[in-house]
Design a protein around this motif. Structure first.
Motif, short mmCIF file in Angstrom:
data_model
loop_
_atom_site.label_atom_id
_atom_site.label_comp_id
_atom_site.label_asym_id
_atom_site.label_seq_id
_atom_site.Cartn_x
_atom_site.Cartn_y
_atom_site.Cartn_z
N UNK A 30 5.72 15.12 -12.68
CA UNK A 30 5.72 13.50 -13.60
C UNK A 30 4.02 13.25 -12.25
N UNK A 31 4.40 12.80 -11.07
CA UNK A 31 3.43 12.03 -9.55
C UNK A 31 2.82 13.31 -9.21
N UNK A 32 2.24 14.03 -8.11
CA UNK A 32 1.75 14.77 -7.15
C UNK A 32 0.95 14.20 -6.22
N UNK A 33 1.47 13.59 -4.75
CA UNK A 33 0.27 13.22 -4.48
C UNK A 33 0.61 13.72 -2.63
N UNK A 34 -0.94 13.94 -2.67
CA UNK A 34 -1.20 14.89 -1.41
C UNK A 34 -2.16 14.79 -0.18
N UNK A 35 -1.74 14.35 0.63
CA UNK A 35 -2.61 13.67 1.37
C UNK A 35 -3.05 12.16 1.73
N UNK A 36 -2.47 11.42 0.95
CA UNK A 36 -2.85 10.17 0.89
C UNK A 36 -3.44 8.86 2.41
N UNK A 37 -5.07 9.02 2.26
CA UNK A 37 -4.72 8.16 2.84
C UNK A 37 -4.59 6.73 2.63
N UNK A 38 -4.44 5.25 3.39
CA UNK A 38 -5.61 4.04 2.32
C UNK A 38 -5.16 2.98 3.94
N UNK A 39 -5.83 1.66 3.32
CA UNK A 39 -5.27 1.08 4.60
C UNK A 39 -6.21 -0.30 4.22
N UNK A 40 -6.17 -1.52 4.93
CA UNK A 40 -7.35 -2.56 4.74
C UNK A 40 -8.75 -2.72 5.72
N UNK A 41 -9.82 -2.65 4.82
CA UNK A 41 -10.81 -2.69 5.94
C UNK A 41 -11.06 -1.49 7.02
N UNK A 42 -10.96 -1.74 8.27
CA UNK A 42 -10.78 -0.37 9.07
C UNK A 42 -9.21 -0.30 9.40
N UNK A 43 -8.64 -0.74 8.75
CA UNK A 43 -7.28 -0.50 9.89
C UNK A 43 -6.19 0.53 8.40
N UNK A 44 -6.49 1.13 9.32
CA UNK A 44 -5.04 2.70 8.06
C UNK A 44 -3.55 2.17 8.33
N UNK A 45 -3.04 2.28 7.19
CA UNK A 45 -1.54 1.93 6.79
C UNK A 45 -1.04 3.74 6.50
N UNK A 46 -1.65 4.08 5.70
CA UNK A 46 -1.14 5.27 4.72
C UNK A 46 -1.82 6.52 5.66
N UNK A 47 -1.12 7.23 6.30
CA UNK A 47 -1.70 8.80 7.03
C UNK A 47 -1.24 9.43 6.21
N UNK A 48 -2.05 10.80 5.38
CA UNK A 48 -2.20 12.05 5.33
C UNK A 48 -0.31 11.66 4.05
N UNK A 49 0.03 10.82 3.35
CA UNK A 49 1.70 11.04 2.71
C UNK A 49 1.47 11.69 1.24
#
Length: 270
Positions: A30-49
């Protein structure tokens, strides 16, 4: 002492630089996630999920404070911008999609804490959750959501602020149920609840699964979370470090190794 929760503190670098399980295939995800990168401003929080959830599957997401669990849910529901990666929910590409469009597609996020309107009634809180539905349909869904929680159904005419903390948490979950989600994402629904109420909320998770609803559960109560789920992902410093079926006999040891190395005490045995 663990107290059933993940402790804060640094993780060994070797713990998250290697994946300690063989990926599990999910038919008709139902949900497929590939290489998710996200964060707050210049601060990365998620690295290739990377992760996947099948229709009707309950998946729990574990990890210490600051691992990125809440950020992952916020990214998937459109509350946090992405810097990379992709995800598909049914036929919808999630990157760039806002919370309203995600919810309308059936991906519903119940955020951490008792986020209810305290000055209006329980019923009106639930009606607001279905604001974009025809009134007759909204009323039917309100009654359906209340059927999961008799404790708050009996107080439907009382203001949200008159409910106990546990009842407000139930109301927050019920707000999500008004949307009749295909995937319900729950961020620490046990926070501040008594053991009895925690079990009550997790029983609702099982009822939802029986009706075909998928659930992504972020939870600090490890044993209860694993008992309610089909599979588990472990997250550390924004990276998935373990994926496993909760039925695996050696899961406690694999969780040890994923987070703290081979000489750690198991969080499920402490």
């Amino acid at each position: 002492m663990w107290g059933g929760c993940w402790p804060a503190g640094p993780l060994r670098r070797s713990a998250f630089t290697r994946r300690l399980s063989v990926p599990i295939s999910a038919p008709e995800a139902l949900l497929t996630v590939r290489g998710l990168e996200a964060g707050y401003g210049k601060i990365g929080v998620l690295h290739g999920v990377d992760l996947h959830i099948a229709a009707g599957e309950v998946v729990t997401l574990l990890g210490p404070n600051g691992a990125g669990k809440t950020s992952l849910l916020r990214a998937l529901s459109g509350l946090l911008p992405w810097s990379g990666g992709s995800a598909r929910f049914g036929g919808l590409e999630l990157r760039g999609v806002g919370p309203r469009e995600a919810a309308q597609a059936g991906l519903v996020h119940v955020i951490e804490g008792h986020r209810v309107f305290t000055q209006i009634s329980v019923t009106d809180n639930l009606l607001l959750a279905g604001y974009d539905l025809p009134r007759a349909e909204r009323m039917a869904r309100v009654e359906e959501a209340l059927s999961f929680f008799p404790e708050i159904a009996a107080k439907r005419h009382e203001k949200g602020g008159a409910l106990s903390g546990g009842q407000q948490q139930m109301l927050a979950v019920a707000q999500g149920l008004v949307r009749r989600p295909r995937l319900l994402m729950l961020d620490e629904p046990s926070a501040g609840l008594s053991p009895v109420l925690v079990d009550r909320v997790l029983n609702v998770v099982r009822e939802l699964q029986a009706r075909g609803t998928a659930v992504l559960l972020v939870e600090q109560l490890i044993e209860k979370a694993l008992g309610a789920a089909d599979r588990v992902y472990a997250l550390a410093q924004g990276r998935i470090v373990l994926e496993a079926a909760t039925s695996e006999a050696d899961l406690p040891r694999r969780l040890e190794r994923a987070y703290f190395g081979d000489d750690a005490v198991s969080p499920l045995e402490a």
